[in-house]
Design an enzyme around this catalytic site. Structure first.
Site, PDB file in Angstrom:
ATOM      1  N   HIS A  14       0.869  -1.181   0.000  1.00  0.00           N
ATOM      2  CA  HIS A  14       0.000   0.000   0.000  1.00  0.00           C
ATOM      3  C   HIS A  14       0.902   1.225   0.000  1.00  0.00           C
ATOM      4  CE1 HIS A  14      -3.012   2.915   1.173  1.00  0.00           C
ATOM      5  NE2 HIS A  14      -3.953   2.004   1.088  1.00  0.00           N
ATOM      6  N   ARG A  70      -6.513  10.479  -0.213  1.00  0.00           N
ATOM      7  CA  ARG A  70      -6.338  10.942  -1.594  1.00  0.00           C
ATOM      8  C   ARG A  70      -7.674  11.046  -2.311  1.00  0.00           C
ATOM      9  NH1 ARG A  70      -3.061   6.542  -3.543  1.00  0.00           N
ATOM     10  NH2 ARG A  70      -3.266   5.626  -1.462  1.00  0.00           N
TER      11      ARG A  70
END
Lengths: 251, 599
Positions: free
Chosen positions: B235, B255
């Site tokens: 990740h 994000r």
């Protein structure tokens, strides 16, 4: 950066035990659980402790640190002085299994007794429509990570084993509040809240809210409103009359 | 030998999203069902999922439908996904989300009162059903409460150490109570593996202690096969500071909700890392990227929301080039882009996590983040419709199963995977049990052998410390089979794994059987080692870079490999055997989806 800390950790089982003293390295940024893990890896390989996520999300590593109910993974070592002794003991409200691990089955038994969520039917298009403001009230309680620190600190059961049969504890009183406020649920659990889960035993000292690592306002937003609704229900003359007319005596 | 015995139709190993969904399905179709899990109920790793459940419900964008979700999933996996799994997943996810509401889940809402959907990397439309940034907790609690309401038996803090098999396939499982150390045997014609992943074999990981690859290893030892084991997802955004929290997940929602990545020079570097494969659908300028959050029709996605493999590699490159933060990460900045109120509302647990663990206020300053081992795409090779492994009676669902995500999983597709395939596995396991009436016999010799193996670490004195061996394995995988790989390093890793196997054969533990973490780790280590060997062997064999497998010595994708899966199996001498297998062919009507101009 690193220093040697003095830790006192309770070791033992249901038959008894005592605090044992260890000197153990601590590094910058560490939490109590890191230090417990270092003890396991380097000094006492069989030191029993529950943990999972190490990020305050699963509620497994509950214990009492210097007497205060806390998650070990969210208690930073920087909150203690380097020369301060850190004492870690198991949650006192639950029977000890071994070392820092307690038997929390009481909580799972209470959870199973609560009448299950029962939704109203879906709308014609197959959806459930709810407004954000309406879901937020129950969402606050669904943030609960079931660390059981509120149960541990609650004086109704902390030193009163006899109350466990009649009192579900703050965690499950807010579960009842959550269901009561749930926009979709159709079951009324107010009688059970009072008669089976011991809502009346709570005298709202708010200790549970103080120890909640999720910052849930158990007392103000959950237990007090639930108490108010139970009272409304019980002392409303029309409701009382209705319950007498409709209720049938058991044969 | 003292042994507790039970008899069921279906045993589900693991109580995360997939395991509980499987148990509910098996129970509802009439099978006597039990769940066996290593932790307390409700603590499984699913609880850590943050962002949401991907499902093309079209609540936010009416243009969304399963074909678009299918396309995004396949492209995110660089087309190595099993097409049938990706299809079923995209088609069934919306119904699986809706039924959670019937069981009490409370998702965030749209202004119309429908389930709100948020943006995530690799998804063309906002499609993740979510509850703030604690969606996994909502999922696990909902399924937990449903499991309890149905009265399904749950064996908590109980570890399965061996699957029992006979001539006709699965006959049951053997394990021990963590609390007492006493042994248990379950006789059952169907076993569903839902044990999650393998991340604990890596040094920097977002995974909990439970992720020791038990299910992968149990399946392999029982004669099943593993697919795609070389694909491990790092990740892009794990915490990097302080050291003790290194690896803890920072949700992609940061994000999705407007956060951007910057290097130490303050540059929004992701614009320099847009691969040709995604160029047509990715914004070219910061202005376009910023407009996209409000107007998806006329603008393209910000490069921060490329699939995870792309973003993780980019961060890795920036740090290697000397443009990293003081603690070896990059900056993830949402503070300068969204109001403090918005951030606290949308990302409450991220706010809490950084405040408590790093003394960083994410509404006022940027986070430092870097890649962390998060997910294994590889897993038990299963039939897409039934999740049946190659051993009759054995099923696998969730992270422990392979094929669904190809070489890289999109964020949000994991929670939906658990629900879709957990349910399918539970139904098929119940169906299989109906075809095998009567309890399966468990031979005494097999049970005695399983017990002997479990107790062996107590018999030795002065042997290896399990914590030290685990540490060395984690270091090996981190250093030599990590995010960027080369042949000489992986060959070295295999040598070290062989040496570690010798040490695992010589483990000794102190104390007694009651709640003894040292012993528990000693029993998990052989699984970790076997799975690590599968990863290293498959990664060495695949001479190309694709998704969660990046070779410094073979940096490009390769057409031959785009048609090939690697299969791990257990050779007769106990070693891991590797074979190549052609990818299943996608039917023409699905292949057409990739010709469609994205709406």
């Amino acid at each position: 950066m690193s220093y040697d800390a003095t830790f006192r950790v309770w070791r033992g089982d249901a038959a008894g035990g005592d605090l044992q003293t260890f000197t153990v390295e601590v590094n910058e940024g560490e939490v109590v659980l890191d230090v417990i893990h270092r003890l396991q890896a380097t000094q006492v390989g069989d030191l029993a402790v529950r943990w999972n996520c190490k990020a305050g999300k699963c509620g497994s590593c509950s214990a009492e640190i210097n007497g205060r109910p806390r998650l070990m993974c969210m208690t930073r070592m920087s909150t203690f002085g380097e020369d301060e002794t850190v004492t870690v003991t198991p949650m006192r409200t639950f029977p000890v299994v071994r070392d820092l691990v307690t038997d929390v089955s009481y909580n799972y038994e209470k959870a199973a007794q609560i009448p299950a969520f029962t939704p109203r039917p879906r709308e014609a298009d197959g959806s459930h429509r709810m407004q954000q403001v309406d879901v937020e009230r129950s969402q606050e309680f669904r943030k609960c990570i079931e660390c059981f620190l509120c149960q541990d600190t609650c004086h109704v059961i902390r030193d009163h084993e006899e109350n466990k049969a009649v009192f579900a504890g703050p965690r499950f009183l807010i579960r009842l509040a959550e269901l009561d406020m749930h926009p979709l649920d159709v079951v009324d659990r107010k009688h059970e809240a009072q008669d089976e889960f011991g809502l009346g035993y709570c005298n709202i000292t708010k200790c549970c809210s103080e120890v909640c690592p999720e910052g849930i306002h158990l007392t103000d937003n959950g237990i007090i409103p639930l108490k108010e609704r139970v009272v409304d229900r019980r002392y409303d003359p029309l409701t009382w009359l209705g319950s007498k007319i409709r209720r049938r005596r058991p044969d | 030998m003292e042994l507790e015995r039970h008899e069921y139709d279906v045993i589900v190993v693991g109580a995360g999203g997939a395991g509980l969904r499987a148990a509910i399905a098996a129970h509802e179709s009439g099978a006597r069902t039990a769940v066996v899990c290593k932790s307390l109920l409700g603590k499984a790793h699913t609880v850590m999922a943050e962002g949401g459940i991907a499902a093309a419900m079209a609540n936010a964008y009416p243009e969304d439908n399963w074909r678009v979700h299918f396309r995004d999933t396949m492209r995110g996996g660089k087309m190595l996904n099993h097409w049938r799994m990706a299809q079923l997943h995209a088609q069934e996810a919306p119904d699986r989300v809706r039924e959670l509401e019937d069981w009490g889940a409370l998702f965030d809402r749209t202004p119309d009162g429908l389930i709100s959907q948020r943006d995530f990397g690799g998804h063309r439309y906002a499609r993740l059903a979510h509850v703030g940034d604690r969606t996994g907790l909502e999922l696990i609690r909902t399924l937990q409460q449903r499991t309890v309401a149905l009265g399904i038996d749950v064996y908590m803090e109980c570890t399965v150490t061996r699957l029992l098999t006979g001539e006709n396939g699965v006959t049951g499982a053997f394990g021990y109570w963590r609390e007492s150390g006493r042994f248990v045997a379950w006789s059952a014609p169907s076993v569903v593996l839902a044990t999650g992943g393998i991340g604990k074999s890596y040094k920097v990981t977002s995974n909990s202690w439970e992720y020791t690859g038990d299910g992968h290893s149990l399946a392999l030892q029982a004669g099943a096969t593993l697919v795609n084991m070389e694909f491990v997802q790092f990740h892009p955004t794990g915490m990097v500071w302080p050291p003790s929290v290194r690896g803890i997940l920072v949700t992609e929602s940061v994000r999705g909700d407007g956060g951007i990545l910057k290097n130490s020079a303050g540059n929004r570097f992701m614009f320099d890392y847009i691969p040709d494969f995604f160029r047509k659908e990715t914004a070219e300028t910061e202005a376009e990227a910023d407009r996209w959050y409000d107007d998806k029709k006329n603008n393209r996605r910000p490069p921060e929301l490329l699939p995870r493999d792309e973003v993780a590699r980019a961060i890795n490159s920036e740090v290697k080039a000397g443009r990293g933060t003081p603690h070896g990460g990059v900056y993830l900045d949402i503070a300068s882009r969204r109001s403090a109120e918005y951030i606290r509302k949308r990302l409450p647990s991220m706010y809490h996590q950084f405040k408590e663990l790093a003394e960083v206020d994410i509404t006022a300053e940027a986070m430092e983040v870097g890649p962390t081992c998060h997910y294994v795409m590889g897993g038990v090779e299963v039939d897409p419709d039934t999740e049946a492994a190659r051993v009759p009676g054995l099923f696998a669902a969730g992270e422990v199963a392979g094929g669904m995500h190809g070489s890289n999983r999109l964020g949000g597709n994991s929670l939906s995977d658990l629900l879709v395939f957990g349910r399918r596995a539970g139904l098929a396991a119940a169906e299989h049990a109906r075809s095998r009436p009567g309890p399966a016999p468990l031979p005494d010799d097999d049970l005695a052998d399983a017990a002997r193996a479990a107790l062996a670490p107590f018999e030795r004195e002065g042997g290896e410390n399990p914590y030290a061996v685990q540490h060395d394995l984690q270091q090996t995988m981190h250093d030599l089979v990590g995010i960027i790989r080369t042949a000489p390093e992986m060959e070295q890793a295999l040598e070290r794994i062989a040496a570690l196997r010798e040490r695992v054969g010589n483990l000794s533990v102190e104390g007694h059987r009651q709640y003894n973490p040292g012993w528990h780790l000693a029993l998990d280590l052989p699984h970790m080692l076997l799975v690590s060997e599968c990863i290293a062997r498959a990664a060495l064999e695949r001479q190309e870079s694709r998704g969660g497998h990046t070779r410094d010595d073979f940096p490009a994708t390769n057409d031959e490999w785009s048609r090939t899966n690697l299969i791990c199996s257990r050779a007769s001498d106990g070693t891991v055997a590797l074979s190549r297998q052609p990818l299943p062919t996608m039917p023409a009507e699905l292949a057409e989806v990739f010709e469609e101009v994205p709406a």
